[in-house]
Design an enzyme around this catalytic site. Structure first.
Site, mmCIF file in Angstrom:
data_model
loop_
_atom_site.group_PDB
_atom_site.id
_atom_site.type_symbol
_atom_site.label_atom_id
_atom_site.label_comp_id
_atom_site.label_asym_id
_atom_site.label_seq_id
_atom_site.Cartn_x
_atom_site.Cartn_y
_atom_site.Cartn_z
ATOM 1 N N CYS A 70 53.663 23.726 82.115
ATOM 2 C CA CYS A 70 54.155 22.521 81.441
ATOM 3 C C CYS A 70 52.950 21.679 81.053
ATOM 4 O O CYS A 70 52.218 21.204 81.922
ATOM 5 C CB CYS A 70 55.084 21.748 82.378
ATOM 6 S SG CYS A 70 55.657 20.181 81.701
ATOM 7 N N CYS A 97 57.602 17.786 74.900
ATOM 8 C CA CYS A 97 57.247 19.063 75.529
ATOM 9 C C CYS A 97 55.823 19.392 75.107
ATOM 10 O O CYS A 97 55.561 19.616 73.920
ATOM 11 C CB CYS A 97 58.210 20.170 75.111
ATOM 12 S SG CYS A 97 57.791 21.785 75.795
#
Length: 260
Positions: free
Chosen positions: A73, A198
């Site tokens: 991530c 994101c």
């Protein structure tokens, strides 16, 4: 009583735990999901553990909001660097290990975080979409009228489609705002919903747009629902990307304790 810290990077938010003593029961998926629950827990798109790692400043362990261990991530990595600085583990530079390998990061003078992502060389470009892995798998699709686009339903359909079975993918919908400037909205697997940002998705979009000739600069601005990110890189032939940097803010929201 569990001590936690809440961080966000352009609206992508995470429950942070200092797990250097290896006390946290990370195999307990129900506990992780409870902590990430926005009504019954702390609330977050995921949970991140900062852990000891030989030869590195720290290790990053990342878990989805549903309790499952996840792939890399980007925004979470940037937030973890800010967390490590708060804990005085690092100063302005660090080297850490995550599930997709080694990462370098820098805390800039304006307190933004620049995180080096993995090299990318395998980009699948089709007529209506592209697919690549920037630490996590990403479907990238250019659309019109992004602000009105049904990201949840169309993203879920693509995420669960036979094209990406098993495992699924993250799904990014893109609209060009100007030269070397794009706006994106992302449906994230594991969260199973649209998120405000994101990092690996922003990285995937920037690389995909350059590889397709939709921009010509190696420093690309990406607008997400929760703010602004930049992605820069070096490339040899437009298909192999190295020194990929994801840059943007990472902020402490609050800290506290919760009974588990």
């Amino acid at each position: 009583m569990l001590r936690f810290y809440k961080y966000q990077g352009t609206g992508n938010d995470f429950v942070m735990i200092d797990n250097r003593t290896d006390f946290f029961p990370k195999q307990d998926k129900e506990l992780v999901a409870h902590l990430c629950h926005r009504r019954f827990g702390v609330g977050g798109d995921g949970l991140i553990l900062l852990e000891e790692a030989d030869g590195y400043d720290f290790r990053m362990g990342y878990y989805n909001a549903d309790g499952s261990e996840s792939t890399m991530c980007g925004n979470g990595g940037r937030c973890l660097v800010a967390f490590a600085k708060q804990l005085k583990i690092i100063e302005d530079k660090c080297r850490f290990i995550a599930i997709d390998g080694e990462h370098l990061a820098t805390v800039n003078l304006d307190e933004t975080i620049s995180l080096q992502m993995i090299d990318v060389s395998d980009i699948r470009i089709e007529n209506k979409f592209s697919f690549l892995n920037t630490g996590s798998p990403h479907h990238v699709q250019v659309v019109r009228e992004l602000s009105r686009y049904d990201v949840y339903n169309r993203g879920r359909d693509i995420r669960e489609s036979a094209l990406y079975s098993p495992g699924g993918t993250n799904v990014n919908f893109v609209e060009q705002e100007g030269p070397n400037h794009f706006r994106i909205r992302t449906f994230e697997r594991g969260v199973e919903d649209e998120t405000l940002s994101c990092g690996t998705g922003a990285t995937a979009v920037a690389i995909s747009m350059y590889a397709q000739g939709r921009c010509d600069d190696k420093h690309i601005k990406i607008d997400v629902e929760g703010g602004n990110l930049t992605v820069s890189f070096d490339t040899e032939d437009g298909q192999k990307f190295k020194n990929v940097l994801l840059s943007g803010p990472a902020k402490l929201v609050f800290e506290g304790t919760i009974e588990i």
